[in-house]
Design a protein around this motif. Structure first.
Motif, short mmCIF file in Angstrom:
data_model
loop_
_atom_site.label_atom_id
_atom_site.label_comp_id
_atom_site.label_asym_id
_atom_site.label_seq_id
_atom_site.Cartn_x
_atom_site.Cartn_y
_atom_site.Cartn_z
N ASN A 6 -15.74 38.86 0.50
CA ASN A 6 -14.42 38.27 0.55
C ASN A 6 -14.52 36.81 1.00
O ASN A 6 -15.63 36.26 1.09
CB ASN A 6 -13.48 39.08 1.46
CG ASN A 6 -13.98 39.13 2.90
OD1 ASN A 6 -14.78 38.30 3.34
ND2 ASN A 6 -13.50 40.12 3.65
N GLY A 7 -13.38 36.21 1.29
CA GLY A 7 -13.38 34.79 1.65
C GLY A 7 -14.15 34.47 2.91
O GLY A 7 -14.59 33.34 3.12
N ASP A 8 -14.30 35.46 3.80
CA ASP A 8 -15.07 35.26 5.04
C ASP A 8 -16.56 35.34 4.81
O ASP A 8 -17.35 35.06 5.70
CB ASP A 8 -14.71 36.33 6.07
CG ASP A 8 -13.29 36.20 6.57
OD1 ASP A 8 -12.69 35.14 6.35
OD2 ASP A 8 -12.78 37.16 7.17
N GLY A 9 -16.95 35.81 3.61
CA GLY A 9 -18.35 36.10 3.37
C GLY A 9 -18.71 37.52 3.76
O GLY A 9 -19.88 37.92 3.71
N GLN A 10 -17.70 38.32 4.15
CA GLN A 10 -17.94 39.71 4.52
C GLN A 10 -18.03 40.59 3.28
O GLN A 10 -17.38 40.32 2.27
CB GLN A 10 -16.82 40.21 5.43
CG GLN A 10 -16.66 39.42 6.71
CD GLN A 10 -15.38 39.77 7.45
OE1 GLN A 10 -14.59 40.58 6.97
NE2 GLN A 10 -15.17 39.16 8.61
N ILE A 11 -18.84 41.64 3.37
CA ILE A 11 -18.93 42.59 2.26
C ILE A 11 -17.64 43.39 2.21
O ILE A 11 -17.22 44.00 3.19
CB ILE A 11 -20.16 43.50 2.44
CG1 ILE A 11 -21.43 42.65 2.28
CG2 ILE A 11 -20.15 44.63 1.43
CD1 ILE A 11 -22.70 43.42 2.47
N ASN A 12 -17.01 43.38 1.05
CA ASN A 12 -15.67 43.91 0.88
C ASN A 12 -15.71 45.40 0.59
O ASN A 12 -16.41 45.85 -0.32
CB ASN A 12 -15.00 43.17 -0.28
CG ASN A 12 -13.49 43.29 -0.25
OD1 ASN A 12 -12.96 44.26 0.28
ND2 ASN A 12 -12.82 42.31 -0.80
N VAL A 13 -14.96 46.18 1.35
CA VAL A 13 -14.93 47.62 1.15
C VAL A 13 -14.33 47.99 -0.20
O VAL A 13 -14.62 49.06 -0.76
CB VAL A 13 -14.15 48.31 2.29
CG1 VAL A 13 -12.67 47.98 2.22
CG2 VAL A 13 -14.37 49.82 2.29
N GLU A 14 -13.51 47.09 -0.76
CA GLU A 14 -12.93 47.37 -2.07
C GLU A 14 -13.93 47.14 -3.20
O GLU A 14 -13.73 47.59 -4.32
CB GLU A 14 -11.69 46.50 -2.32
CG GLU A 14 -10.45 46.95 -1.55
CD GLU A 14 -10.43 46.42 -0.12
OE1 GLU A 14 -11.27 45.55 0.19
OE2 GLU A 14 -9.60 46.88 0.68
N ASN A 15 -15.00 46.40 -2.93
CA ASN A 15 -15.99 46.11 -3.97
C ASN A 15 -17.39 46.11 -3.36
O ASN A 15 -18.06 45.08 -3.30
CB ASN A 15 -15.68 44.75 -4.62
CG ASN A 15 -16.59 44.46 -5.79
OD1 ASN A 15 -17.07 45.37 -6.46
ND2 ASN A 15 -16.86 43.18 -6.03
N PRO A 16 -17.86 47.26 -2.87
CA PRO A 16 -19.15 47.31 -2.16
C PRO A 16 -20.32 47.21 -3.12
O PRO A 16 -20.17 47.39 -4.33
CB PRO A 16 -19.10 48.69 -1.49
CG PRO A 16 -18.25 49.50 -2.39
CD PRO A 16 -17.20 48.57 -2.93
N PRO A 17 -21.52 46.91 -2.61
CA PRO A 17 -22.70 46.85 -3.47
C PRO A 17 -23.04 48.22 -4.04
O PRO A 17 -22.88 49.25 -3.37
CB PRO A 17 -23.80 46.35 -2.52
CG PRO A 17 -23.32 46.71 -1.15
CD PRO A 17 -21.84 46.60 -1.20
N LEU A 18 -23.50 48.23 -5.27
CA LEU A 18 -23.91 49.47 -5.93
C LEU A 18 -25.40 49.66 -5.73
O LEU A 18 -26.20 48.81 -6.10
CB LEU A 18 -23.58 49.43 -7.43
CG LEU A 18 -24.08 50.62 -8.26
CD1 LEU A 18 -23.48 51.93 -7.76
CD2 LEU A 18 -23.76 50.42 -9.73
N VAL A 19 -25.76 50.79 -5.14
CA VAL A 19 -27.15 51.08 -4.82
C VAL A 19 -27.53 52.39 -5.52
O VAL A 19 -26.89 53.41 -5.31
CB VAL A 19 -27.34 51.22 -3.30
CG1 VAL A 19 -28.81 51.41 -2.97
CG2 VAL A 19 -26.80 50.00 -2.58
N ALA A 20 -28.54 52.36 -6.37
CA ALA A 20 -28.95 53.55 -7.13
C ALA A 20 -30.46 53.69 -7.07
O ALA A 20 -31.19 52.72 -6.90
CB ALA A 20 -28.46 53.46 -8.58
#
Length: 1008
Positions: free
Chosen positions: A794-808
């Motif tokens: 998000n704008g803070d540079g925080q990882i956004n819970v609405e668009n988290p990284p995809l890990v497979a």
């Protein structure tokens, strides 16, 4: 090498129970392993000539030694250790790194799993009577506590690949639980309770068995009930507070969670400033470093566009919500288990046999109230009824700023902000909804397994054995305490029941009802397995004076299927609380042929034995297709006192249903965002530039909670249908010493080396490893290992819970383990006695230990990065993997009384993270060596009744109780078992280190 007690040693010495080994049964024995298809423990009249089956082979043979290293746990170990659940003994084995246990609450599943050599539960094959058992989930993992412990005769642990004999999943080895035939009626029970008077466990069981139809048939029928009470983390001083904070460069603190009950709110792109609290206790909130006091109930204040709740400190100041006390330290369990097995001679030497088991397990997880995080649209008119006018005015100022910023974006050809309309603002919300109560997840697993087979002779030299089994597990999971994300949003934007989230206890019951949602899911897993084997000898052909050359060949069909069925709320991601998840469904089958050969050679006192095995498997999975596994071994005894052996194996594991077909689900693993760590940025040139490319403002890079407000980071996990099989190569070399000049003494040493290639893993091994790999080594945003971090902040540079990284998972890693297993046993008679007229008693002493030379994980096989976990623990390695681990037991058998002392040792381990020196922040960089002593007494009243009492963890060894100063910093740490950020859970590793304390048990067994 396989070692068993002779019946004579059991009658006179009863138990070298922790022992797990004793004198090799090289000649005549009275109680031998079973013939193909028979139940273990069956008596054979001519044991010198009777063929037997050794775990790790399908060939019936007369010699119980094998080239593969085998450790044997006798049933007495379970009795003397007060163990009702199988996990409690298996996890003490040096070859095992504990998986989930009864103390695993978050994460945890209420199951007990087996993890040989630390290679993962999926790579350890579990058998019962030499045949596959039922698994409980889409990962095809066995719950050990579905196995009837009270019927165990022994447990054989074979490490090193065994796929050539048993097929997929045996990369790390195989554990075979042998059940006994019951002759008569057995009734028993046990009660256990901690020294603090909590965590009660009780169990009752009954089994009846014997011959029928004039001896043509034999059957055993059994039933069990088990109940375990809960213990909360708040019931132990060491786990009452959630502590941590070292990874942000501050002293160890009562860290907890950044989602306080009062709520913390700020405009997107900003960070809460210093909160209004009197840190120095002088009654003045205006001292340097302290924010001005706010009127109670003001709720929000404006400070350069930053909103925060009155009286709430940020995590780095040590006053976050303490979620620990309401979590389980011991999860409750209730289990019903019924079943039976039988065989019947249908004539001509042909025998039909069957096995049936049913188990119902009810287990629960208990977590703190739901933390709500994320950015929400706030309708000012809707929430104004809950706020002071001054706060409403501040919201209106923010609204005007947002409207102006949106208009400027539109003028520049950009899209409008989501809250461009007047009267609506966007706020980052962090609030713990205590009003809804805790989160509870109840699992009810119903599993059954049925097997039917037939065996018999073909001619004088050949016999056959064929069986079919079907196993199915269905789990119903009901969750309480969740929050509906959409209802929460509707309560703030005016489209639903208005909710008051501004202040502790502000939510009314009607509001709680409006945003609460009960969720449920289920999963169904099934296994079908058909195996047919022909075994025997090539006539009377033999080399020298040895028994004839033996062989086995056959075919196998196996089908696995699993489904995960979440309800609509969970599948859509609308649930906040327990992790949401997408549906999973898939299956595959495999057709196999296999063969084994055993060539014994004897000349005089010397013996040489050569073994070989091969299996071809044809999978329905296109990415796997056909695979070969094979093994070869040699055993040489130049004299009876010395045996040398070695084996080489190639094994495979096909990916499981979850790895292949798993739907995407969100998780919150504990990890440190490299862009939040000033130490990581300083140690890795180029990391700052990459952080900026992923969306972290330059001024926030390395800014701790400004970039990562919580210790847990959201991430999406899912399946990969293009996965291929894993492949392992293993070799072992060992020696057995049985010196004739020291009767009763046996010493064995086995060197093992296992390497798994194409290891299925998240690149980097975990979210933390993926972070370190991308930001620390690759540093290329276009690289595949960095793609999950594109567009997620998000704008803070925080990882956004609405668009988290995809890990497979991908076939990307390599895992290698090596070391030495050492086993020693000694039995002798002592020249004194209190309870017999013989003037003697038996003394049995044994040690089973492991030296882990190497336990290394290469996250990406082509790169130089290696994570060494031997002697380590932490974020990347997980549970401790000590260099040295052993279990020893000394037993004194004086007539009807057995006194036994067990010593459990776990060597010291150091933290695996070189980027953070935890000891600089009042944390722990090393966990000291760990020792526990257990004592038990067994009294055989007569042949029909035996009483056993004991105490485990005699000296009440626990992680120490921390004390905190006024700033929340740990001012006293009693021992190194108390951890911070580098913990598993409960401020330590509860599967490795005891968290209950001194524990008492009493049991009784009647036989009629």
């Amino acid at each position: 090498m396989s070692y068993r007690f002779t019946k004579a040693s059991l009658l006179t010495g009863t138990i070298m129970a922790g022992a797990m080994i004793a004198s090799p049964a090289l000649a005549q024995v009275d109680d031998v392993p079973n013939e193909p298809g028979t139940q273990p423990g069956a008596q054979v009249e001519d044991t010198a000539a009777a063929p037997i089956i050794v775990t790790g082979s399908r060939i019936a043979r007369r010699n119980v030694d094998t080239a593969a290293p085998v450790a044997v746990v006798q049933d007495e170990e379970f009795k003397l250790s007060g163990t009702v659940n199988v996990e409690n003994v298996i996890n003490t084995l040096p070859q095992v790194v504990p998986g989930f246990t009864s103390n695993s609450n978050n994460p945890g599943t209420g199951t007990a799993t087996l993890n040989l050599r630390g290679l993962g539960e999926e790579r350890s094959l579990v058998l019962v009577n030499g045949r596959r058992w039922m698994f409980y989930d889409t990962n095809q993992v066995v719950d050990l506590n579905t196995i009837p412990q009270f019927l165990l005769e022994s447990v054989d642990v074979v490490t090193g690949g065994a796929s050539a004999v048993y097929g997929s999943d045996a990369l790390a080895g195989v554990v075979n639980f042998r059940l006994k035939d019951v002759d008569g009626l057995e009734i028993g029970g046990q009660y256990s309770i901690t020294g603090r008077g909590d965590g009660a466990r009780y169990e009752v069981h009954a089994a009846v068995g014997g011959e029928f139809a004039d001896g043509r048939g034999n059957a055993t029928v059994f039933g069990e009930y088990y109940n375990r009470d809960e213990i909360f983390q708040g019931d132990r001083d060491f786990s009452f507070f959630a502590i941590g904070g070292e990874s942000f460069g501050v002293d160890l603190q009562q860290f907890g969670s950044g989602t306080p009950p009062e709520g913390r709110f700020n405009a997107p792109g900003t960070t809460p400033s210093a909160p209004a609290v009197d840190l120095n206790g002088d009654g003045d909130f205006n001292d340097p470093g302290e924010a001005p006091t706010l009127p109670l109930g003001a709720g929000l204040t404006l400070d350069d566009g930053v909103f925060f709740e009155q009286g709430i400190l940020s995590p780095t100041n040590g006053y976050s919500y303490n979620y620990a006390p309401v979590n389980y330290l011991q999860i409750p369990q209730e289990r019903y288990l019924i079943g039976g097995y039988a065989d019947y001679d249908i004539g001509g030497g042909h025998t039909a046999y069957t096995e049936v088991s049913f188990v119902q397990n009810r287990v629960a997880q208990e977590l703190a109230a739901t933390p709500v995080t994320g950015t929400y649209n706030i309708d000012i008119d809707t929430v104004s009824q809950f706020l002071d006018q001054s706060v409403i005015d501040e919201l209106n100022i923010l609204d005007q700023r947002e409207a102006a910023a949106s208009a400027e974006r539109v003028a520049n050809g950009l899209s409008a902000l989501p809250t461009a309309e007047l009267g609506v603002v966007r706020l980052d919300v962090n609030r713990r909804t205590l009003e809804t109560g805790g989160r509870n997840s109840l699992d009810e697993r119903n599993a059954f397994r049925v097997l039917g087979g037939i065996r018999g002779p073909i001619n004088d030299y050949l016999s056959y054995d064929a069986y079919y089994l079907f196993a199915r597990t269905r789990n119903a999971n009901v969750q309480a305490g969740n929050i509906s994300r959409s209802a929460f949003q509707a309560g703030l934007d005016g489209t639903g029941t208005p909710i008051n989230i501004f202040g502790p206890g502000a939510l009314t019951q009607d509001q709680v009802d409006a945003i609460s949602i009960q969720a449920q899911n289920g999963d169904i897993s099934s296994l079908q397995n058909f195996v047919g084997t022909i075994s025997g000898t090539f006539g009377d052909f033999a080399i020298g004076t040895a028994e004839p050359v033996g062989f086995a060949l056959g075919g196998e069909y196996r089908k696995v299927a699993s489904r995960f069925l979440p309800d609509t709320a969970l599948a859509s991601g609308d649930v906040i609380g327990f992790n949401a998840g997408s549906p999973t469904e898939g299956s595959y089958d495999v057709r196999e042929i296999f063969a084994e050969v055993n060539v014994p050679v004897e000349f005089g006192s010397a013996r040489l034995e050569l073994t070989g095995a091969a299996r071809y498997s044809d999978y329905s999975l296109e990415a796997v297709g056909g695979t070969w596994t094979y093994a070869g071994g040699v055993e040489f005894s130049p004299i009876p006192d010395v045996t040398l052996c070695g084996q080489y194996q190639r094994a495979v594991r096909a990916p499981n249903v979850e790895e292949l077909f798993g739907g995407q689900s969100i998780g919150f693993p504990q990890a440190t965002d490299p862009c939040a760590s000033a130490d990581f940025i300083a140690a890795n040139a180029g990391a700052a530039a990459l952080c900026q490319q992923t969306g972290v403002p330059v001024g926030s890079i390395g800014g701790g909670t400004a970039v990562q407000p919580n210790a847990q980071i959201p991430a999406l996990f899912g399946g990969n249908p293009d996965l291929q099989e894993e492949v392992s190569t293993s070799w072992t070399a060992g020696v057995v010493l049985q010196p004739a000049f020291l009767p009763g003494f046996t010493l064995t040493a086995d060197y093992f080396n296992i390497e798994v290639r194409d290891f299925i893993s998240i690149a980097g091994g975990s979210l933390q490893g993926l972070f370190n790999l991308c930001f620390g080594e690759v540093q290329d945003l276009s690289a595949s290992v960095c793609q999950p971090f594109v567009g997620i902040r998000n704008g803070d540079g925080q990882i956004n819970v609405e668009n988290p990284p995809l890990v497979a998972g991908v076939n990307v890693a390599t895992y290698e383990v090596s070391g030495i297993d050492l086993q020693m046993a000694y039995s002798t008679a002592l020249p004194f006695s209190l309870f017999t007229d013989t003037g003697e008693q038996d003394f049995n002493f044994s040690v089973l230990g492991t030296w882990n030379e190497n336990n290394s994980f290469r996250p990406v096989a082509e790169l130089d990065t290696v994570i060494e976990c031997a002697g380590k623990f932490g974020i990347e390695c997980g549970d401790p993997v000590p260099e040295f681990k052993w279990t020893a037991r000394a037993s004194f058998v004086d007539g009807p009384v057995t006194t036994s002392l067990r010593w459990r040792h776990v060597g010291s381990v150091t933290d695996d993270d070189d980027t953070v020196l935890y000891s600089d922040f009042n944390g722990v960089e090393e966990i000291d060596a760990y020792d526990l002593l257990d004592l038990s007494f067994s009294f055989a009243v007569n042949d029909a009744a035996t009483f056993t009492v004991g105490v485990n963890n005699i000296f009440d060894t626990l992680p120490g109780t921390p004390t905190f100063d006024a700033d929340g910093v740990v001012s006293n740490r009693p021992n190194s078992l108390l951890l911070g950020d580098n913990q598993g859970q409960t401020n330590t590793y509860p599967s490795t280190y005891d968290v209950l304390g001194r524990d008492f048990f009493a049991s009784v067994l009647f036989k009629f």
